[in-house]
Scaffold this active site. Structure first.
Site, PDB file in Angstrom:
ATOM      1  N   ASN A 199     -19.918  -7.293  25.029  1.00  0.00           N
ATOM      2  CA  ASN A 199     -19.358  -6.222  24.205  1.00  0.00           C
ATOM      3  C   ASN A 199     -17.838  -6.332  24.214  1.00  0.00           C
ATOM      4  O   ASN A 199     -17.276  -7.134  24.952  1.00  0.00           O
ATOM      5  CB  ASN A 199     -19.763  -4.850  24.772  1.00  0.00           C
ATOM      6  N   TYR A 245     -34.163  -8.965  25.135  1.00  0.00           N
ATOM      7  CA  TYR A 245     -33.555  -9.699  24.011  1.00  0.00           C
ATOM      8  C   TYR A 245     -34.515 -10.722  23.399  1.00  0.00           C
ATOM      9  O   TYR A 245     -34.803 -10.661  22.205  1.00  0.00           O
ATOM     10  CB  TYR A 245     -32.211 -10.324  24.427  1.00  0.00           C
ATOM     11  N   HIS A 262     -27.362  -2.824  17.171  1.00  0.00           N
ATOM     12  CA  HIS A 262     -26.457  -3.878  16.666  1.00  0.00           C
ATOM     13  C   HIS A 262     -26.897  -4.394  15.292  1.00  0.00           C
ATOM     14  O   HIS A 262     -26.790  -5.596  15.013  1.00  0.00           O
ATOM     15  CB  HIS A 262     -26.385  -5.051  17.653  1.00  0.00           C
TER      16      HIS A 262
END
Ligand code: NDP
Length: 486
Positions: free
Chosen positions: A127, A337, A55
């Site tokens: 997403n 993350y 990303h």
């Protein structure tokens, strides 16, 4: 006195010159004592933080979530109570491309949201598709490697992509959507967003539910065809960043209708699909979407690097009333993350203005690089010095539930209708129009016709699509000029 702003260095001292370095005479060598020059060059050398490993290319904006319906029977989370308005940030992105990649690449789009609630940040890292390529985080880095660049040539390689996909049949649902025109959205405004994972909701009475989030675009779905997307890669590689920025500047605020699917907690065990498998949706006939509110983007960032490049989203940021489900991919992302932010930006990434909760932070975590706000004494707990204490146990009660079982390394238990192909088959058979089907076939054939795709891989490509639907496989076989039955 002049009203011009005087430039300074980063320690606030007036800049001696913005054009000339300090030298021994006009033609002489430069001086090591020119601290203004040294700071300028040294800072420039450190301007980039590492790009996101996935990303990397994206853009974003601020907005507001407004809840219009009463869902207090499902969750006590403050941000989802009727009438609540919550400031939020979104970052849209491609997945595989590097920082300078073209926005119109065929790729899923990241749809990461941060809600600055009164109970701390709530992040949803979704997403533009409801499913994903793999269902176990063991395969995540392998999957990404197959979409990025070869180790030897540093080139993208369609053979690598199809090799991975055809050997990972659970990818078929996501690849069907990716290879359809939804793999090349016309803009971020014209696509849906999905929380994708299944999450836990619980109400004030501690009653639990499973939930999926759907953000449905109010602008309507619009996609590029493959040819348009390819053309756009050269005419405007930044088309999606530009489109969003300009729309908000014009006052055309894009919005999404916020829907959820809610499953009573006890339904999960007997449901015909494993409800935690990220390669599956919950068909609407089983769990209809319920509209709960509206989410609108209404403000552009003023500084891309500070507010978007350094924005950090983490699905582990939960508020009371919401928790994780046993979705294995979600469980993996709860760690990966925040871990990548600690690596990429630094241990104190949550102190940056864009990431900092708007609510009070009172923590025993302290120090580390770039500390801006540090707790004062006492710096340990328990303490007798009046430091912060844990929340009332009832705050998080709903998130506790019983789990039991042997420790194994094993695929999910199969539920009655679980397989890798029936849901993409439903999409092909029941949902897609003739045009959607035609474009899906030509997009697959174009992609799998790249010169590096081997004949062995092409045969597996055909079998993969025949498993989704015989007609689809046959049409792909015809397009690729291979039979496929090896
Ligand atoms: P429904 O007919 O109730 O729903 C079909 C869904 O597919 C709608 O949400 C539709 O919404 C979306 N859709 C339409 N065209 C496409 C496309 N070309 N690519 C991707 N999505 C599309 O059926 P079911 O709920 O029984 O689902 C059938 C299949 O639809 C699933 O197997 C799945 O592949 C797909 N789907 C299902 C979703 C779900 O949460 N149930 C969500 C998205 C897709 P819209 O046109 O607004 O996107």
């Amino acid at each position: 006195m002049s009203d011009k702003r005087i430039a300074t260095n980063d320690t606030g001292n007036p800049a001696p010159s913005l054009e000339h370095s300090q030298s021994v005479g006009p033609n002489g060598p430069l001086l090591f004592q020119d601290h203004y020059l040294i700071q300028k060059m040294a800072h420039f050398n450190r301007e980039r933080v590492p790009e996101r490993v996935v990303h990397a290319k994206g853009g974003g904006a601020y907005g507001v979530l407004e809840i219009t319906e009463d869902v207090s029977q499902f969750t006590k989370a403050g941000l989802f109570q009727k009438g609540a308005r919550t400031e939020s940030l979104v970052r849209f992105s491609t997945v595989a491309g590097e920082m300078g990649a073209a926005d119109s690449m065929r790729d899923p789009r990241g749809f990461a949201m941060k809600f600055y609630t009164d109970e701390g940040n709530y992040d949803l890292v979704g997403n533009n598709t409801p499913v994903f390529f793999v269902r176990d985080p063991q395969k995540f880095s392998d999957f990404i490697h197959s979409q990025k660049r070869r180790a030897d040539t540093h080139l993208h390689d369609n053979n690598m992509q199809w090799d991975f996909w055809t050997l990972s049949p659970e990818s078929a649902h996501q690849v069907t959507i990716l290879m359809s025109d939804r793999g090349t959205p016309m803009s971020w405004r014209h696509m849906h967003g999905f929380g994708s994972h299944t999450f836990l909701w619980y109400n004030a009475g501690g009653e639990r539910f499973w939930v999926k989030y759907h953000f449905k675009t109010d602008q309507g779905i619009r996609n590029f065809t493959d040819a348009e997307a390819q053309e756009m890669r050269s005419t405007d590689p930044d088309v999606h960043i530009r489109d969003l920025h300009q729309a908000i500047d014009r006052g055309e605020y894009p919005s999404w209708t916020v829907n959820v699917q809610v499953m009573p907690f006890a339904d999960a065990a007997g449901y015909r699909f494993n409800p935690f498998d990220l390669t599956k949706v919950w068909p609407h006939s089983d769990y209809p979407e319920i509209t709960i509110g509206k989410w609108t983007l209404n403000r552009n960032p003023e500084n891309y690097f500070a507010e978007i490049e350094q924005a950090s989203f983490e699905p582990s940021a939960f508020v009371p009333g919401i928790g994780p489900s046993p979705d294995k991919m979600l469980q993996g992302r709860l760690f990966s993350y925040p871990d990548t932010h600690r690596h990429r930006i630094g241990a104190n990434y949550l102190q940056l203005p864009v990431n900092r909760p708007k609510s009070r932070v009172d923590t025993y975590n302290f120090d580390g690089p770039m500390t801006y706000e540090n707790p004062t004494d006492p710096v340990y707990a328990p303490n007798s010095a009046g430091g912060p204490v844990a929340a009332d146990p009832s705050t998080w009660w709903g998130e506790s539930y019983e789990v039991a079982g042997e420790i194994v390394r094993h695929a999910y238990d199969l539920h009655r209708d679980d397989d890798d192909f029936s849901q993409p088959r439903a999409l092909w058979e029941r949902v897609m129009t003739d045009t959607d089907r035609e474009h899906l076939v030509t997009n697959i054939v174009g992609h799998a016709s790249a010169p590096e795709v081997t004949s062995d891989t092409k045969k597996r490509v055909v079998e993969y699509w025949r498993n989704v639907h015989k007609d689809l496989g046959d049409r792909v076989a015809k397009g690729l000029g291979v039979n496929g039955t090896s």
